[in-house]
Motif scaffolding. Structure first.
Motif, mmCIF file in Angstrom:
data_model
loop_
_atom_site.group_PDB
_atom_site.id
_atom_site.type_symbol
_atom_site.label_atom_id
_atom_site.label_comp_id
_atom_site.label_asym_id
_atom_site.label_seq_id
_atom_site.Cartn_x
_atom_site.Cartn_y
_atom_site.Cartn_z
ATOM 1 N N VAL A 267 0.840 -1.204 0.000
ATOM 2 C CA VAL A 267 0.000 0.000 0.000
ATOM 3 C C VAL A 267 0.873 1.250 0.000
ATOM 4 O O VAL A 267 0.589 2.217 -0.725
ATOM 5 C CB VAL A 267 -0.956 -0.001 1.203
ATOM 6 N N CYS A 268 1.932 1.250 0.802
ATOM 7 C CA CYS A 268 2.842 2.406 0.822
ATOM 8 C C CYS A 268 3.479 2.623 -0.547
ATOM 9 O O CYS A 268 3.585 3.760 -1.022
ATOM 10 C CB CYS A 268 3.915 2.201 1.885
ATOM 11 N N ALA A 269 3.891 1.540 -1.193
ATOM 12 C CA ALA A 269 4.512 1.658 -2.511
ATOM 13 C C ALA A 269 3.498 2.144 -3.554
ATOM 14 O O ALA A 269 3.799 3.032 -4.366
ATOM 15 C CB ALA A 269 5.098 0.311 -2.934
ATOM 16 N N LEU A 270 2.296 1.583 -3.531
ATOM 17 C CA LEU A 270 1.273 1.992 -4.493
ATOM 18 C C LEU A 270 0.851 3.438 -4.267
ATOM 19 O O LEU A 270 0.544 4.162 -5.215
ATOM 20 C CB LEU A 270 0.072 1.061 -4.407
ATOM 21 N N GLY A 271 0.822 3.857 -2.997
ATOM 22 C CA GLY A 271 0.512 5.250 -2.707
ATOM 23 C C GLY A 271 1.511 6.203 -3.321
ATOM 24 O O GLY A 271 1.151 7.259 -3.863
ATOM 25 N N THR B 166 -0.471 10.941 5.529
ATOM 26 C CA THR B 166 -1.842 10.468 5.740
ATOM 27 C C THR B 166 -1.930 8.960 5.565
ATOM 28 O O THR B 166 -2.573 8.263 6.362
ATOM 29 C CB THR B 166 -2.802 11.169 4.762
ATOM 30 N N ILE B 167 -1.285 8.438 4.534
ATOM 31 C CA ILE B 167 -1.317 6.997 4.282
ATOM 32 C C ILE B 167 -0.658 6.230 5.419
ATOM 33 O O ILE B 167 -1.224 5.287 5.981
ATOM 34 C CB ILE B 167 -0.637 6.666 2.941
ATOM 35 N N VAL B 168 0.554 6.629 5.776
ATOM 36 C CA VAL B 168 1.300 5.890 6.794
ATOM 37 C C VAL B 168 0.607 5.980 8.149
ATOM 38 O O VAL B 168 0.394 4.959 8.813
ATOM 39 C CB VAL B 168 2.749 6.406 6.878
ATOM 40 N N ALA C 194 -6.227 9.619 2.432
ATOM 41 C CA ALA C 194 -7.327 8.985 3.159
ATOM 42 C C ALA C 194 -8.062 7.979 2.282
ATOM 43 O O ALA C 194 -8.465 6.902 2.746
ATOM 44 C CB ALA C 194 -8.290 10.054 3.667
ATOM 45 N N LEU C 195 -8.223 8.305 1.001
ATOM 46 C CA LEU C 195 -8.860 7.370 0.070
ATOM 47 C C LEU C 195 -8.027 6.100 -0.057
ATOM 48 O O LEU C 195 -8.567 4.985 -0.064
ATOM 49 C CB LEU C 195 -9.032 8.032 -1.298
ATOM 50 N N THR C 196 -6.723 6.244 -0.152
ATOM 51 C CA THR C 196 -5.844 5.079 -0.247
ATOM 52 C C THR C 196 -5.978 4.187 0.973
ATOM 53 O O THR C 196 -6.022 2.951 0.866
ATOM 54 C CB THR C 196 -4.380 5.537 -0.401
ATOM 55 N N LEU D 148 -10.342 -2.027 2.898
ATOM 56 C CA LEU D 148 -11.289 -2.904 2.195
ATOM 57 C C LEU D 148 -10.575 -4.083 1.553
ATOM 58 O O LEU D 148 -11.041 -5.222 1.628
ATOM 59 C CB LEU D 148 -12.034 -2.096 1.132
ATOM 60 N N ALA D 149 -9.437 -3.833 0.922
ATOM 61 C CA ALA D 149 -8.683 -4.898 0.267
ATOM 62 C C ALA D 149 -8.179 -5.918 1.287
ATOM 63 O O ALA D 149 -8.186 -7.114 1.038
ATOM 64 C CB ALA D 149 -7.520 -4.312 -0.514
#
Length: 223
Positions: free
Chosen positions: A108-112, A151-153, A208-210, A216-217
């Motif tokens: 997720v961090c990489a895709l973000g 925000t993601i982390v 936040a969307l990520t 969900l994933a």
């Protein structure tokens, strides 16, 4: 009751809430992106007014500006945040053998990061330019990479703490640190004159969307 496994799926009501928030955040993100790409005049004017005011303050307060540079370049830098994620992924592997969740966190961090760079390249928004800059930055302006990465982390780590059954004191402390970090990094980017305010808001929304899509994933990944 035992401590819930970090790899257990979220309960259906939480899943539905995450799905609802994903829709709201996606709509807001798309709307802001469209307004920025179209250079909507009211938004551009508001960005300019705020940025000129904060830049004037930054020039007049060198001590505070230097503190902002330290925070944004070291404490809240995207690479600092990514290293924190990597450390948590290693901890999940060593302490709990949670391979799936560790890989999920790193992915997720990489895709973000890829999403951030893709949107930057697509919008190609110029950064603010000042005759007396107090800092500099690279790449396009929208969205703010610092704001989005923080925000993601912070969002992922808070979700893991909640999902893994962290104590109330620990979770509330982490929540306070996360709120200060996400808000603070956005304010420092505007204060230092390297981002427009809407760049920061875009980073917060996309981050936040990520996180909501990642939650969900993670839940749907289990049989």
């Amino acid at each position: 009751m035992g401590t819930p496994s970090v790899d257990s799926p979220p309960h259906p009501p939480r899943h539905r809430r995450a799905l609802g928030w994903s829709g709201v955040l996606a709509a807001c993100s798309v709307l802001l992106l469209a307004l920025v790409a179209a250079e909507w005049r009211p938004l551009m004017g508001l960005d300019g007014d705020i940025s000129r005011t904060t830049h004037r303050w930054a020039v007049g307060e060198p001590g505070l500006t230097q503190a902002c540079r330290i925070l944004t370049d070291w404490v809240w830098d995207p690479w600092t945040m990514r290293l924190l994620c990597a450390a948590v992924a290693v901890w999940l592997l060593v302490r709990h053998a949670a391979l799936r969740t560790a890989v999920w966190l790193a992915a997720v961090c990489a895709l973000g990061g890829l999403l951030q760079q893709g949107v930057k390249a697509a919008v190609d928004r110029p950064r603010p330019v000042w005759p007396d800059p107090v800092d500099s930055a690279h790449y396009a302006a929208f969205p703010s990479g610092h704001a989005m990465t923080a925000t993601i982390v912070c969002g992922l780590l808070l979700w893991l703490l909640h999902h893994y059954g962290a104590g109330r004191v620990l979770f509330r402390t982490a929540l306070a640190v996360a709120v200060i970090s996400v808000t603070g990094v956005g304010l420092t980017r505007v204060w230092l004159g390297v981002h427009w305010p809407s760049d920061v808001v875009g980073g917060w929304l996309l981050g936040a969307l990520t996180v909501t899509l990642a939650v969900l994933a993670h839940g749907r990944g289990r049989p």
